[in-house]
Design a protein around this motif. Sequence first.
Motif, PDB file in Angstrom:
ATOM      1  N   PHE A 147       0.818  -1.217   0.000  1.00 48.69           N
ATOM      2  CA  PHE A 147       0.000   0.000   0.000  1.00 48.69           C
ATOM      3  C   PHE A 147       0.849   1.264   0.000  1.00 48.69           C
ATOM      4  CE2 PHE A 147      -3.520  -2.653   1.897  1.00 48.69           C
ATOM      5  CZ  PHE A 147      -4.287  -2.616   0.750  1.00 48.69           C
ATOM      6  N   THR A 168       0.117   4.462  -2.412  1.00 50.29           N
ATOM      7  CA  THR A 168       0.010   5.873  -2.003  1.00 50.29           C
ATOM      8  C   THR A 168       1.024   6.727  -2.742  1.00 50.29           C
ATOM      9  OG1 THR A 168      -0.733   5.191   0.195  1.00 50.29           O
ATOM     10  CG2 THR A 168       0.087   7.436  -0.024  1.00 50.29           C
ATOM     11  N   PRO A 225      -6.160  -4.077   6.046  1.00 48.59           N
ATOM     12  CA  PRO A 225      -6.384  -2.715   6.533  1.00 48.59           C
ATOM     13  C   PRO A 225      -5.298  -2.245   7.493  1.00 48.59           C
ATOM     14  CG  PRO A 225      -7.924  -4.230   7.576  1.00 48.59           C
ATOM     15  CD  PRO A 225      -7.243  -4.995   6.480  1.00 48.59           C
ATOM     16  N   LEU A 284      -2.483  -0.936   5.490  1.00 50.88           N
ATOM     17  CA  LEU A 284      -2.869   0.351   4.900  1.00 50.88           C
ATOM     18  C   LEU A 284      -2.746   1.474   5.932  1.00 50.88           C
ATOM     19  CD1 LEU A 284      -4.106   2.070   2.635  1.00 50.88           C
ATOM     20  CD2 LEU A 284      -6.368   1.352   3.449  1.00 50.88           C
ATOM     21  N   ASN A 286      -0.120   4.559   5.639  1.00 51.51           N
ATOM     22  CA  ASN A 286      -0.599   5.943   5.550  1.00 51.51           C
ATOM     23  C   ASN A 286      -0.125   6.793   6.721  1.00 51.51           C
ATOM     24  OD1 ASN A 286      -1.846   5.545   3.121  1.00 51.51           O
ATOM     25  ND2 ASN A 286      -3.913   5.359   3.958  1.00 51.51           N
ATOM     26  N   ALA A 297     -12.162  -1.974  -3.035  1.00 50.94           N
ATOM     27  CA  ALA A 297     -11.157  -1.611  -2.047  1.00 50.94           C
ATOM     28  C   ALA A 297     -10.058  -0.749  -2.661  1.00 50.94           C
ATOM     29  CB  ALA A 297     -10.554  -2.869  -1.422  1.00 50.94           C
ATOM     30  N   TYR A 298      -9.598  -1.103  -3.856  1.00 51.77           N
ATOM     31  CA  TYR A 298      -8.498  -0.340  -4.444  1.00 51.77           C
ATOM     32  C   TYR A 298      -8.962   0.993  -5.023  1.00 51.77           C
ATOM     33  CZ  TYR A 298      -5.054  -3.898  -3.618  1.00 51.77           C
ATOM     34  OH  TYR A 298      -4.197  -4.764  -2.993  1.00 51.77           O
ATOM     35  N   MET A 328      -9.156   3.016  -1.688  1.00 52.89           N
ATOM     36  CA  MET A 328      -7.891   3.148  -0.973  1.00 52.89           C
ATOM     37  C   MET A 328      -6.821   3.878  -1.781  1.00 52.89           C
ATOM     38  SD  MET A 328      -7.431  -0.529   0.995  1.00 52.89           S
ATOM     39  CE  MET A 328      -7.349  -1.446  -0.551  1.00 52.89           C
ATOM     40  N   VAL A 337      -8.995   7.647   4.420  1.00 56.47           N
ATOM     41  CA  VAL A 337      -8.717   6.257   4.052  1.00 56.47           C
ATOM     42  C   VAL A 337      -8.217   5.478   5.265  1.00 56.47           C
ATOM     43  CG1 VAL A 337      -7.249   4.762   2.644  1.00 56.47           C
ATOM     44  CG2 VAL A 337      -8.272   6.800   1.630  1.00 56.47           C
ATOM     45  N   SER A 338      -7.358   6.097   6.044  1.00 57.95           N
ATOM     46  CA  SER A 338      -6.822   5.434   7.235  1.00 57.95           C
ATOM     47  C   SER A 338      -7.922   5.179   8.268  1.00 57.95           C
ATOM     48  CB  SER A 338      -5.714   6.287   7.861  1.00 57.95           C
ATOM     49  OG  SER A 338      -4.651   6.476   6.951  1.00 57.95           O
ATOM     50  N   ALA A 383      -9.946   2.326   7.184  1.00 63.65           N
ATOM     51  CA  ALA A 383      -9.206   1.077   7.360  1.00 63.65           C
ATOM     52  C   ALA A 383      -9.204   0.629   8.821  1.00 63.65           C
ATOM     53  CB  ALA A 383      -7.772   1.247   6.857  1.00 63.65           C
ATOM     54  N   TRP A 406     -12.484  -0.990   9.324  1.00 62.14           N
ATOM     55  CA  TRP A 406     -12.372  -2.268   8.614  1.00 62.14           C
ATOM     56  C   TRP A 406     -11.642  -3.285   9.488  1.00 62.14           C
ATOM     57  CZ3 TRP A 406      -9.697  -2.183   3.112  1.00 62.14           C
ATOM     58  CH2 TRP A 406      -9.645  -3.477   2.570  1.00 62.14           C
TER      59      TRP A 406
END
Length: 448
Positions: A34, A38, A166, A169, A173, A259-260, A263, A285-286, A289, A292
């Motif tokens: 991930f 980013t 998650p 991710l 991030n 998801a992609y 994210m 996004v964080s 996650a 999630w």
Amino acid sequence: MDHQPAQRLSLRAARRRTAAAMLVGTTLEWYDFFLYGTAAALIFNKQFFPELSPTAGTLAAFSTFAVGFVARPVGGLVFGHFGDRIGRRNTLIVSLLMMGLASTSIGLIPNFDAIGFWAPALLVIARVVQGFGLGGEGAGATLMSMEHAPAGKRNLYAGFPQMGTPAGLVVANIVFLSISALMPTGAFESWGWRIPFLLSIVLVAVGLAIRLRVEESPSFSQVVEEKSVARFPLRDALDAGFARLGLTLCAVLANSAVAYVFMVFTLSYGTKQLDYNKDFLIACVSGAAVVWFVSIPYWTGVADRFGRRRMFVWGSLAILVWCIAFLPMLNTGSVVVAALAFLGMGLIVPVTHSVQGAIIADTFPASVRYSGTSLILQLGAILGGGLAPIISTALVGESGGSAGVTVYLVVMCAISLSGAVALFRRVPEGERDGEAVIAEGRLAGAVD
């Protein structure tokens, strides 16, 4: 003297140690994966494709992101073969090493201004190694955890490695956002972005220390003891039949694509098309996650208590509905509405994601489970997630709006919902998880 309580305690501790090791390992590998996504959305177009227009540069950067997905099925097949032949544990150690070393090398690659064409070429090579390593991780970690599970908790244990997605991710991030905030913008975009990649070597050392303490899967040990190790595991896994394999693949496509998009793609779309602050989007996004991550044990617990089929179907329908609303909510320009859109994704995506690994793994007997699970997982990843940022960026570039992306997501969700319904109708409800093997080695569900 009765040693049974001590033995039960030792077995319980070994199971928990394995689940924790798989969670930590997958978190580290997804951190690497991930982190690249980013950086591809926000940095790589300037560092490696400066001669292209902003849209073309972003497409080129996302193309290198997709290369990792192309390598994942190859890695999955190779690791799956050896995982079914020599064991899960050693293959997972190798996959973790490959991911960590590839990510560290990305932090060392000179940019286009320094070495020209070789910069994106080396980036692609590192990305291929990343994808190859991750291809062996997803299936293997799920199997290791699931095959150590006590009775009645198969979905719960299979869900621990899913939590690594998650978690990776969030860690990626947070590290990216923290370093970005601590440095001047120019310095971060010039060289500071390399620091999160260089940190991978430290994280890999931690992951290896934990994984080296894990014992081999009991299911594989039994396969060895019974001398039933498959000579060509992938060939035998295909005995499940094209219909069942195809429906299983369809069922998991949407989760990866959705998801992609939320994210990775939204980081580029939100900053360039909607003028959202980059840090705000990364925080959204964080946050999604985190939701999630914490909800996966709940959903896997529901699946163990009440069955996962109905939950998976309703979850697939919920994702479809939310995809209709997601991008229009972002398009309002309201930070509150946008945050709610991401929160909704964080609540809904794990309903299906939490059990899809177990659903795929239970298609195959232990002797070919690594190869078969890798095949489905990685094909689903490339057809769903790998292409999603590219397709979405191209659709926005063509029309200037997000309607095409919404249609694309809805179509993917409809395919998965239909595939899940058809799969569960085809396979008997009473089929015992992963062990209903038809005579002469043919898999459950292969005979109509």
